[in-house]
Design an enzyme around this catalytic site. Structure first.
Site, mmCIF file in Angstrom:
data_model
loop_
_atom_site.group_PDB
_atom_site.id
_atom_site.type_symbol
_atom_site.label_atom_id
_atom_site.label_comp_id
_atom_site.label_asym_id
_atom_site.label_seq_id
_atom_site.Cartn_x
_atom_site.Cartn_y
_atom_site.Cartn_z
ATOM 1 N N ASP A 7 30.362 37.305 37.226
ATOM 2 C CA ASP A 7 31.397 37.884 38.100
ATOM 3 C C ASP A 7 31.894 36.783 39.037
ATOM 4 O O ASP A 7 31.216 35.768 39.244
ATOM 5 C CB ASP A 7 30.856 39.057 38.925
ATOM 6 C CG ASP A 7 31.957 39.712 39.770
ATOM 7 O OD1 ASP A 7 33.092 39.849 39.278
ATOM 8 O OD2 ASP A 7 31.690 40.076 40.935
ATOM 9 N N SER A 8 33.074 37.003 39.606
ATOM 10 C CA SER A 8 33.588 36.050 40.585
ATOM 11 C C SER A 8 32.666 35.978 41.794
ATOM 12 O O SER A 8 32.632 34.974 42.497
ATOM 13 C CB SER A 8 34.976 36.501 41.044
ATOM 14 O OG SER A 8 34.871 37.783 41.629
ATOM 15 N N CYS A 70 33.299 41.725 35.419
ATOM 16 C CA CYS A 70 34.423 41.520 36.327
ATOM 17 C C CYS A 70 35.657 42.076 35.617
ATOM 18 O O CYS A 70 36.021 41.581 34.538
ATOM 19 C CB CYS A 70 34.563 40.026 36.581
ATOM 20 S SG CYS A 70 36.025 39.584 37.535
ATOM 21 N N GLU A 162 32.728 40.680 50.200
ATOM 22 C CA GLU A 162 32.066 39.359 50.089
ATOM 23 C C GLU A 162 31.684 38.834 51.477
ATOM 24 O O GLU A 162 30.686 38.136 51.620
ATOM 25 C CB GLU A 162 32.980 38.348 49.379
ATOM 26 C CG GLU A 162 33.155 38.593 47.886
ATOM 27 C CD GLU A 162 31.963 38.146 47.022
ATOM 28 O OE1 GLU A 162 31.362 37.104 47.311
ATOM 29 O OE2 GLU A 162 31.638 38.880 46.062
ATOM 30 N N CYS A 194 36.999 47.782 39.592
ATOM 31 C CA CYS A 194 36.568 46.462 40.073
ATOM 32 C C CYS A 194 35.084 46.630 40.346
ATOM 33 O O CYS A 194 34.679 47.622 40.983
ATOM 34 C CB CYS A 194 37.306 46.091 41.358
ATOM 35 S SG CYS A 194 36.597 44.662 42.212
ATOM 36 N N HIS A 196 33.158 45.334 42.314
ATOM 37 C CA HIS A 196 32.763 45.361 43.726
ATOM 38 C C HIS A 196 32.836 46.791 44.298
ATOM 39 O O HIS A 196 32.126 47.095 45.255
ATOM 40 C CB HIS A 196 33.687 44.477 44.574
ATOM 41 C CG HIS A 196 33.394 43.015 44.493
ATOM 42 N ND1 HIS A 196 33.693 42.259 43.383
ATOM 43 C CD2 HIS A 196 32.852 42.153 45.398
ATOM 44 C CE1 HIS A 196 33.346 40.993 43.615
ATOM 45 N NE2 HIS A 196 32.844 40.907 44.828
HETATM 46 N N1 DGL Z 1 34.514 42.124 40.831
HETATM 47 C C1 DGL Z 1 35.689 41.684 40.199
HETATM 48 C C2 DGL Z 1 36.396 42.751 39.414
HETATM 49 O O1 DGL Z 1 35.719 43.583 38.837
HETATM 50 C C3 DGL Z 1 36.513 40.622 40.815
HETATM 51 C C4 DGL Z 1 37.061 40.808 42.134
HETATM 52 C C5 DGL Z 1 37.756 39.571 42.654
HETATM 53 O O2 DGL Z 1 37.187 38.478 42.542
HETATM 54 O O3 DGL Z 1 38.869 39.724 43.162
HETATM 55 O O4 DGL Z 1 37.599 42.785 39.332
#
Ligand code: DGL
Length: 269
Positions: A7-8, A70, A162, A194, A196
């Site tokens: 993931d990012s 992600c 984050e 997402c 997150h």
């Molecule tokens: N957690 C990620 C997603 O599912 C990336 C969020 C990001 O880096 O903007 O999209």
């Protein structure tokens, strides 16, 4: 022996948690590209380059299979990677399709023509980059007809998470849900598109109300990975499990420990 999870940043930990619970005997190597997060405000080319570099890092660590935990990378880069980049003997999977299969009441690999499904009004919450790709609507259209999808680009939420600023994240979630409801007053279901966002699940549920079904992407991905590994047992790789970050390991470890409520220790990628 390890399966790569990418993931990012820290959002993929919501997927990691579910896959570890579902597959307790499998080792996982997690890579957070924290130095370059968030991805959701980047161009598709940028997301593609960063995702290839991170995936290569996990291949180099001995992983044969990498899950892009992600949605932004799955939406903006996965297809292009699968078409021309993934090396022989390696596999990269995304987190989009299991969710859409569940929503459209399909089993894995059911490629029959699109048909009517029970859901008619679906709210999609995702990063600006994911929303811009329309990948969700495209995958849905392969499988279902007559589903109205209203997408809300949730700017700022990933940055706030984050940074560990949950008060700001909650306020942003409320305002994004309000904006969505102005466009679609009565969604039947919501996709937290997402990885997150499950960290803010309660805020989404409160703002959406009890009548809206919220799909759990993490559990669906865990089920689909278990199924994949049963069919391809050799794809568990040769490397060791662990947690890598391109950012500051101490900072990322503290945040991750806070999120998952168990000790987590990241090392430099
Ligand atoms: N957690 C990620 C997603 O599912 C990336 C969020 C990001 O880096 O903007 O999209």
């Amino acid at each position: 022996m390890a399966v790569g999870i990418f993931d990012s940043g820290l959002g993929g930990l919501t997927i990691l948690d579910a896959v570890q619970a579902r597959l307790p005997d499998v080792e996982f190597a997690y890579l957070a590209d924290s130095a370059n997060a968030p991805y959701g405000v980047r161009s598709a080319d940028d997301i593609y380059d960063l995702t290839c570099a991170a995936t290569q890092r996990l291949f180099d660590a001995g992983c044969d299979l990498v899950v892009l935990a992600c949605n932004t990378a799955s939406a903006a880069a996965l297809r292009r990677m699968q078409e021309g980049w993934v090396p022989e003997g390696k596999r990269v999977l995304g987190v989009f399709v299991p969710l859409i299969e569940a929503m459209t009441e399909r089993q894995w690999g059911d490629n029959s023509p699109p048909r009517e499904v029970a859901l008619k009004h679906v709210a999609l919450f995702a990063t600006p980059a994911t929303v811009a790709t329309r990948a969700f609507q495209r995958e849905l259209a392969f499988r279902a007809i007559g589903v109205d999808v209203e997408a809300q680009a949730c700017g700022g939420v990933v940055d706030a998470i984050e940074d560990g600023d949950f008060i700001l994240a909650e306020a942003l979630v409320r305002s994004h849900v309000d904006a969505l409801k102005r466009k679609m007053p009565e969604p039947q279901a919501a996709i937290l598109g997402c990885t997150h966002y499950p960290l803010m699940q309660d805020a989404f549920r409160d703002a959406l109300g009890a009548d809206v079904k919220v799909f759990s992407q993490a559990d669906l991905v865990a089920e689909s990975l278990a199924d994949y590994l049963q069919r391809h047992p050799k794809m568990s790789g040769t490397g060791q499990g662990g947690f890598l970050t391109t950012g500051d390991p101490a900072r990322v470890s503290t945040r991750a420990t806070q999120f998952l409520r168990r000790p987590m220790s990241f090392t430099a990628a």
